[in-house]
Design a protein around this motif. Structure first.
Motif, PDB file in Angstrom:
ATOM      1  N   GLU A  83      85.582  54.912 -32.659  1.00 35.87           N
ATOM      2  CA  GLU A  83      86.166  55.080 -31.329  1.00 35.87           C
ATOM      3  C   GLU A  83      87.534  55.773 -31.350  1.00 35.87           C
ATOM      4  O   GLU A  83      87.851  56.553 -30.464  1.00 35.87           O
ATOM      5  CB  GLU A  83      86.280  53.698 -30.684  1.00 35.87           C
ATOM      6  CG  GLU A  83      86.666  53.667 -29.247  1.00 35.87           C
ATOM      7  CD  GLU A  83      86.618  52.256 -28.693  1.00 35.87           C
ATOM      8  OE1 GLU A  83      87.332  52.026 -27.715  1.00 35.87           O
ATOM      9  OE2 GLU A  83      85.903  51.390 -29.226  1.00 35.87           O
ATOM     10  N   VAL A  84      88.354  55.476 -32.326  1.00 41.02           N
ATOM     11  CA  VAL A  84      89.687  56.074 -32.396  1.00 41.02           C
ATOM     12  C   VAL A  84      89.984  56.541 -33.815  1.00 41.02           C
ATOM     13  O   VAL A  84      89.399  56.066 -34.782  1.00 41.02           O
ATOM     14  CB  VAL A  84      90.795  55.092 -31.944  1.00 41.02           C
ATOM     15  CG1 VAL A  84      90.690  54.772 -30.474  1.00 41.02           C
ATOM     16  CG2 VAL A  84      90.764  53.826 -32.769  1.00 41.02           C
ATOM     17  N   GLY A 103      81.520  49.805 -22.574  1.00 37.32           N
ATOM     18  CA  GLY A 103      82.435  49.838 -21.438  1.00 37.32           C
ATOM     19  C   GLY A 103      82.962  51.244 -21.204  1.00 37.32           C
ATOM     20  O   GLY A 103      82.831  52.132 -22.055  1.00 37.32           O
ATOM     21  N   LEU A 104      83.574  51.436 -20.058  1.00 36.40           N
ATOM     22  CA  LEU A 104      84.114  52.750 -19.709  1.00 36.40           C
ATOM     23  C   LEU A 104      85.163  53.220 -20.711  1.00 36.40           C
ATOM     24  O   LEU A 104      85.164  54.386 -21.114  1.00 36.40           O
ATOM     25  CB  LEU A 104      84.734  52.716 -18.309  1.00 36.40           C
ATOM     26  CG  LEU A 104      83.796  53.083 -17.166  1.00 36.40           C
ATOM     27  CD1 LEU A 104      84.472  52.858 -15.832  1.00 36.40           C
ATOM     28  CD2 LEU A 104      83.336  54.513 -17.286  1.00 36.40           C
ATOM     29  N   ARG A 137      79.304  53.077 -14.023  1.00 32.62           N
ATOM     30  CA  ARG A 137      80.082  53.445 -15.215  1.00 32.62           C
ATOM     31  C   ARG A 137      79.655  54.810 -15.735  1.00 32.62           C
ATOM     32  O   ARG A 137      80.492  55.669 -16.021  1.00 32.62           O
ATOM     33  CB  ARG A 137      79.904  52.395 -16.330  1.00 32.62           C
ATOM     34  CG  ARG A 137      80.766  51.187 -16.167  1.00 32.62           C
ATOM     35  CD  ARG A 137      80.920  50.397 -17.447  1.00 32.62           C
ATOM     36  NE  ARG A 137      79.725  50.203 -18.222  1.00 32.62           N
ATOM     37  CZ  ARG A 137      78.931  49.141 -18.172  1.00 32.62           C
ATOM     38  NH1 ARG A 137      79.207  48.161 -17.344  1.00 32.62           N
ATOM     39  NH2 ARG A 137      77.871  49.049 -18.940  1.00 32.62           N
ATOM     40  N   LEU A 138      78.357  55.016 -15.873  1.00 30.82           N
ATOM     41  CA  LEU A 138      77.875  56.295 -16.400  1.00 30.82           C
ATOM     42  C   LEU A 138      78.162  57.438 -15.438  1.00 30.82           C
ATOM     43  O   LEU A 138      78.501  58.541 -15.858  1.00 30.82           O
ATOM     44  CB  LEU A 138      76.393  56.202 -16.743  1.00 30.82           C
ATOM     45  CG  LEU A 138      76.040  55.188 -17.844  1.00 30.82           C
ATOM     46  CD1 LEU A 138      74.569  55.287 -18.203  1.00 30.82           C
ATOM     47  CD2 LEU A 138      76.910  55.342 -19.065  1.00 30.82           C
ATOM     48  N   ASP A 154      87.287  51.373 -14.059  1.00 32.42           N
ATOM     49  CA  ASP A 154      86.991  50.230 -14.923  1.00 32.42           C
ATOM     50  C   ASP A 154      87.611  48.956 -14.352  1.00 32.42           C
ATOM     51  O   ASP A 154      86.956  47.909 -14.293  1.00 32.42           O
ATOM     52  CB  ASP A 154      87.520  50.510 -16.336  1.00 32.42           C
ATOM     53  CG  ASP A 154      87.029  49.513 -17.363  1.00 32.42           C
ATOM     54  OD1 ASP A 154      85.862  49.076 -17.262  1.00 32.42           O
ATOM     55  OD2 ASP A 154      87.805  49.182 -18.279  1.00 32.42           O
ATOM     56  N   LEU A 155      88.853  49.035 -13.910  1.00 32.77           N
ATOM     57  CA  LEU A 155      89.519  47.884 -13.300  1.00 32.77           C
ATOM     58  C   LEU A 155      88.784  47.444 -12.039  1.00 32.77           C
ATOM     59  O   LEU A 155      88.566  46.252 -11.812  1.00 32.77           O
ATOM     60  CB  LEU A 155      90.979  48.222 -12.982  1.00 32.77           C
ATOM     61  CG  LEU A 155      91.783  47.118 -12.295  1.00 32.77           C
ATOM     62  CD1 LEU A 155      91.903  45.895 -13.195  1.00 32.77           C
ATOM     63  CD2 LEU A 155      93.169  47.654 -11.924  1.00 32.77           C
ATOM     64  N   LYS A 156      88.362  48.416 -11.250  1.00 30.50           N
ATOM     65  CA  LYS A 156      87.627  48.103 -10.014  1.00 30.50           C
ATOM     66  C   LYS A 156      86.309  47.398 -10.332  1.00 30.50           C
ATOM     67  O   LYS A 156      85.936  46.421  -9.679  1.00 30.50           O
ATOM     68  CB  LYS A 156      87.354  49.386  -9.227  1.00 30.50           C
ATOM     69  CG  LYS A 156      86.639  49.175  -7.910  1.00 30.50           C
ATOM     70  CD  LYS A 156      86.386  50.501  -7.212  1.00 30.50           C
ATOM     71  CE  LYS A 156      84.899  50.727  -7.211  1.00 30.50           C
ATOM     72  NZ  LYS A 156      84.454  51.994  -6.729  1.00 30.50           N
TER      73      LYS A 156
END
Length: 168
Positions: A83-84, A103-104, A137-138, A154-156
């Protein structure tokens, strides 16, 4: 999708294929990186397929990542461990299998592993089971590359979690 990966690798470029799990035994309904790496090595017999995940010894994971960076591994099968911190400009394709399981923020970070070079890059989200939240999300990933916008959505969708307590 496999033919597209094949054509990119034949042109000298590289690909990531991401799975949500390391081993199948964790959840029978999800694809696992270890099992799929074996299948993809047969499917793409003309290319070298590598595997990285968080359960590998750091030396083994680093050796595979160096081989990918040096273009001796053409297709890297992985979990979100990449991921990073991964920068391979020659990687132009990322396929995220069962994308609804991520997740987003993860999807956005994973997608950031391609598009680092001068060649056109592609992130392909593969999903089999889409509920309303997963679909949203997608859709967000398709519509935007803006990390701030993505974090707002994502927060929403997930809410802020608990400030006091253990629920995230």
């Amino acid at each position: 999708i496999y033919e597209f990966i094949r054509s990119e690798c034949a042109a000298g470029r590289q690909a990531y294929v991401i799975y949500p799990l390391v081993d199948e035994s964790e959840r029978a309904d999800l694809k696992a990186a270890t099992t799929m790496a074996e299948k993809l090595a047969k499917t793409f017999a003309e290319f070298r397929v590598g595997l990285v995940h968080g359960r590998l010894k750091p030396e083994e994971r680093d050796a595979t990542m160096r081989a990918f960076r040096d273009n001796t591994v053409n297709i890297l099968v992985a979990t979100s461990v990449i991921e990073v911190g991964i920068d391979v400009a020659n990687a132009t394709v990322m396929v995220i299998e069962q994308a609804e399981r991520f997740g987003l923020s993860q999807l956005h970070q994973l997608r950031g592993r391609v598009g680092r070079g001068s060649e056109q890059s592609h992130c392909i989200l593969v999903s089999e089971k889409l509920g309303d939240t997963a679909r949203e999300r997608l859709r967000t990933m398709v519509e935007s590359n803006d990390g701030f916008y993505i974090s707002e959505i994502d927060l929403k969708l997930r809410g802020p979690g608990e400030f006091f307590g253990t629920r995230q």
